[in-house]
Design a protein around this motif. Structure first.
Motif, PDB file in Angstrom:
ATOM      1  N   GLY A 101     -45.165  12.680  29.406  1.00  0.00           N
ATOM      2  CA  GLY A 101     -46.729  12.794  29.357  1.00  0.00           C
ATOM      3  C   GLY A 101     -47.221  12.038  30.840  1.00  0.00           C
ATOM      4  N   PRO A 102     -48.327  12.398  31.194  1.00  0.00           N
ATOM      5  CA  PRO A 102     -48.985  11.660  32.411  1.00  0.00           C
ATOM      6  C   PRO A 102     -49.514  10.288  32.235  1.00  0.00           C
ATOM      7  N   MET A 103     -49.685   9.981  31.262  1.00  0.00           N
ATOM      8  CA  MET A 103     -49.828   8.486  31.137  1.00  0.00           C
ATOM      9  C   MET A 103     -48.858   7.517  31.394  1.00  0.00           C
ATOM     10  N   ASN A 104     -49.107   6.182  31.701  1.00  0.00           N
ATOM     11  CA  ASN A 104     -48.070   5.172  31.877  1.00  0.00           C
ATOM     12  C   ASN A 104     -48.030   4.261  30.598  1.00  0.00           C
ATOM     13  N   ILE A 105     -46.912   3.600  30.356  1.00  0.00           N
ATOM     14  CA  ILE A 105     -46.753   2.805  29.150  1.00  0.00           C
ATOM     15  C   ILE A 105     -47.576   1.507  29.255  1.00  0.00           C
ATOM     16  N   TYR A 106     -48.123   1.167  30.523  1.00  0.00           N
ATOM     17  CA  TYR A 106     -49.024  -0.044  30.506  1.00  0.00           C
ATOM     18  C   TYR A 106     -50.294   0.371  30.614  1.00  0.00           C
ATOM     19  N   GLU A 107     -50.897   1.194  30.231  1.00  0.00           N
ATOM     20  CA  GLU A 107     -52.227   1.815  30.073  1.00  0.00           C
ATOM     21  C   GLU A 107     -52.839   1.743  28.818  1.00  0.00           C
ATOM     22  N   GLU A 108     -52.477   0.943  28.034  1.00  0.00           N
ATOM     23  CA  GLU A 108     -52.984   0.651  26.534  1.00  0.00           C
ATOM     24  C   GLU A 108     -54.639   0.454  26.678  1.00  0.00           C
ATOM     25  N   ASP A 109     -55.199   0.079  27.659  1.00  0.00           N
ATOM     26  CA  ASP A 109     -56.901   0.103  27.710  1.00  0.00           C
ATOM     27  C   ASP A 109     -57.331   1.359  27.845  1.00  0.00           C
ATOM     28  N   LYS A 110     -56.729   2.377  28.586  1.00  0.00           N
ATOM     29  CA  LYS A 110     -57.361   3.587  28.728  1.00  0.00           C
ATOM     30  C   LYS A 110     -56.612   4.610  27.504  1.00  0.00           C
ATOM     31  N   TYR A 111     -55.618   4.079  26.912  1.00  0.00           N
ATOM     32  CA  TYR A 111     -54.852   4.976  25.756  1.00  0.00           C
ATOM     33  C   TYR A 111     -54.417   3.921  24.690  1.00  0.00           C
ATOM     34  N   VAL A 137     -30.997  18.444  37.667  1.00  0.00           N
ATOM     35  CA  VAL A 137     -32.012  18.350  36.644  1.00  0.00           C
ATOM     36  C   VAL A 137     -33.208  18.331  37.062  1.00  0.00           C
ATOM     37  N   PHE A 138     -34.377  18.614  36.238  1.00  0.00           N
ATOM     38  CA  PHE A 138     -35.535  18.860  36.625  1.00  0.00           C
ATOM     39  C   PHE A 138     -36.439  17.285  36.302  1.00  0.00           C
ATOM     40  N   GLN A 139     -36.906  16.786  37.202  1.00  0.00           N
ATOM     41  CA  GLN A 139     -37.826  15.562  37.160  1.00  0.00           C
ATOM     42  C   GLN A 139     -39.282  15.643  37.562  1.00  0.00           C
ATOM     43  N   TRP A 140     -39.792  14.628  36.847  1.00  0.00           N
ATOM     44  CA  TRP A 140     -41.252  14.541  37.177  1.00  0.00           C
ATOM     45  C   TRP A 140     -41.796  13.306  36.621  1.00  0.00           C
ATOM     46  N   HIS A 141     -41.595  12.309  37.749  1.00  0.00           N
ATOM     47  CA  HIS A 141     -42.049  10.890  37.164  1.00  0.00           C
ATOM     48  C   HIS A 141     -42.264  10.181  38.599  1.00  0.00           C
ATOM     49  N   ASP A 200     -46.781  24.748  33.267  1.00  0.00           N
ATOM     50  CA  ASP A 200     -48.015  23.913  32.863  1.00  0.00           C
ATOM     51  C   ASP A 200     -48.060  22.681  33.708  1.00  0.00           C
ATOM     52  N   LEU A 201     -47.210  22.095  33.788  1.00  0.00           N
ATOM     53  CA  LEU A 201     -46.824  20.846  34.594  1.00  0.00           C
ATOM     54  C   LEU A 201     -47.577  21.099  35.989  1.00  0.00           C
ATOM     55  N   LEU A 202     -47.241  22.158  36.465  1.00  0.00           N
ATOM     56  CA  LEU A 202     -47.750  22.456  38.004  1.00  0.00           C
ATOM     57  C   LEU A 202     -49.265  22.481  38.061  1.00  0.00           C
ATOM     58  N   HIS A 203     -49.657  23.068  36.909  1.00  0.00           N
ATOM     59  CA  HIS A 203     -50.981  23.526  36.650  1.00  0.00           C
ATOM     60  C   HIS A 203     -51.820  22.178  36.401  1.00  0.00           C
ATOM     61  N   HIS A 204     -51.520  21.467  35.250  1.00  0.00           N
ATOM     62  CA  HIS A 204     -52.303  20.386  34.869  1.00  0.00           C
ATOM     63  C   HIS A 204     -52.035  19.133  35.511  1.00  0.00           C
ATOM     64  N   CYS A 205     -51.011  18.998  36.315  1.00  0.00           N
ATOM     65  CA  CYS A 205     -50.485  17.727  37.049  1.00  0.00           C
ATOM     66  C   CYS A 205     -50.286  17.789  38.654  1.00  0.00           C
ATOM     67  N   ASP A 227     -52.119  17.177  40.897  1.00  0.00           N
ATOM     68  CA  ASP A 227     -52.739  15.966  41.693  1.00  0.00           C
ATOM     69  C   ASP A 227     -51.468  15.034  41.841  1.00  0.00           C
ATOM     70  N   GLU A 228     -50.413  15.024  41.240  1.00  0.00           N
ATOM     71  CA  GLU A 228     -49.336  13.926  41.330  1.00  0.00           C
ATOM     72  C   GLU A 228     -48.394  14.582  42.187  1.00  0.00           C
ATOM     73  N   MET A 229     -48.403  15.708  42.838  1.00  0.00           N
ATOM     74  CA  MET A 229     -47.516  16.411  43.856  1.00  0.00           C
ATOM     75  C   MET A 229     -47.843  16.173  45.283  1.00  0.00           C
ATOM     76  N   THR A 230     -47.828  14.359  45.466  1.00  0.00           N
ATOM     77  CA  THR A 230     -48.295  14.059  46.934  1.00  0.00           C
ATOM     78  C   THR A 230     -46.956  14.238  47.587  1.00  0.00           C
ATOM     79  N   VAL A 231     -47.215  14.022  48.975  1.00  0.00           N
ATOM     80  CA  VAL A 231     -46.032  14.211  49.730  1.00  0.00           C
ATOM     81  C   VAL A 231     -44.929  13.089  49.925  1.00  0.00           C
TER      82      VAL A 231
END
Length: 233
Positions: A53-63, A135-139, A186-191, A193-197
């Motif tokens: 998922g796009p969230m991070n494990i330390y974002e407990e305040d947000k999630y 493999v396929f990566q997205w992190h 779907d990742l390419l569509h929804h995420c 913004d994560e595809m920075t250089v």
């Protein structure tokens, strides 16, 4: 054998794992955590798959549900369940077991090679894996410090910790062997913004042009699952 999976966003599901379970007639249940579904009782499942998922494990305040999810994952591990963590799921497993999850120096997005080390030979479930696999990566995060008593089985140029095993029951993969074509789109569509250089961030065009790379990695995921299920008989 009953499988339960935790899904964090609508577009990131267990992919080929679902196909494999259905082919073998294994019951499947799930917690759609973004819909605030309840977790099952420990007696109601044998394997737990924790997705990305796009969230991070330390974002407990947000999630805020992250805290309860971590408690459930640890309870599942302590109950002796097979736990398979993928991407965010792997990082959650590392965290609850006492590891450390931080930003990786580089994002990894796309088709990238990982190298398996000598430790993989300790686990018969990986008996057919090659020394290197694309493999396929997205992190962007990683388990920068492994949990006590866990050992690494893979690394890449862009990320030192790619996968670990703990106690013969927890299998954590930073990368995706389960993913299907629709989820990639779907990742390419929804995420997007994560595809920075970056050195290890590929373009959407390159990723889509290499969709045929899915076939071998899905094959290895199914082989891993076959070996894992046979080892538990």
């Amino acid at each position: 054998m009953r499988l339960h999976y935790i899904q964090h966003v609508p577009f990131e599901h267990p992919g080929i794992i679902l196909d494999w379970a259905q082919e073998h007639g294994y019951p499947l249940s799930n917690t759609q955590i973004y819909q605030e579904d309840a977790f099952p009782a420990q007696k109601d499942f044998d394997w737990l798959i924790v997705m990305g998922g796009p969230m991070n494990i330390y974002e407990e305040d947000k999630y805020p549900w992250l805290k309860k999810e971590k408690e459930f994952i640890l309870q599942s591990i302590n109950s002796g369940k097979i736990v398979i963590g993928i991407c965010l799921g792997a990082q959650l497993a590392a965290d609850v077991l006492g590891g450390k999850v931080t930003k990786n120096e580089q994002k990894e997005i796309g088709w990238l090679p990982v190298t398996f080390n000598e430790n993989i030979k300790k686990e018969s479930v990986f008996s057919d894996f090659p020394e290197e696999m694309t493999v396929f990566q997205w992190h962007g995060d990683t388990f920068s410090q492994l949990p006590p008593n866990a050992y690494s089985i893979a690394q890449s140029k862009g990320c030192k910790q790619q996968a670990f095993v703990y106690g013969g029951t927890v299998y954590a993969f930073q990368f995706h062997l389960e993913i299907g074509e629709n989820t990639i789109k779907d990742l390419l569509h929804h995420c997007s913004d994560e595809m920075t250089v970056g050195d290890y961030v590929q373009t959407s065009e390159y990723i889509l042009n290499n969709i045929p790379m899915l076939e071998p990695i899905q094959k290895y995921m199914k082989k891993f699952l076959d070996n894992l299920s046979e080892s538990r008989v």
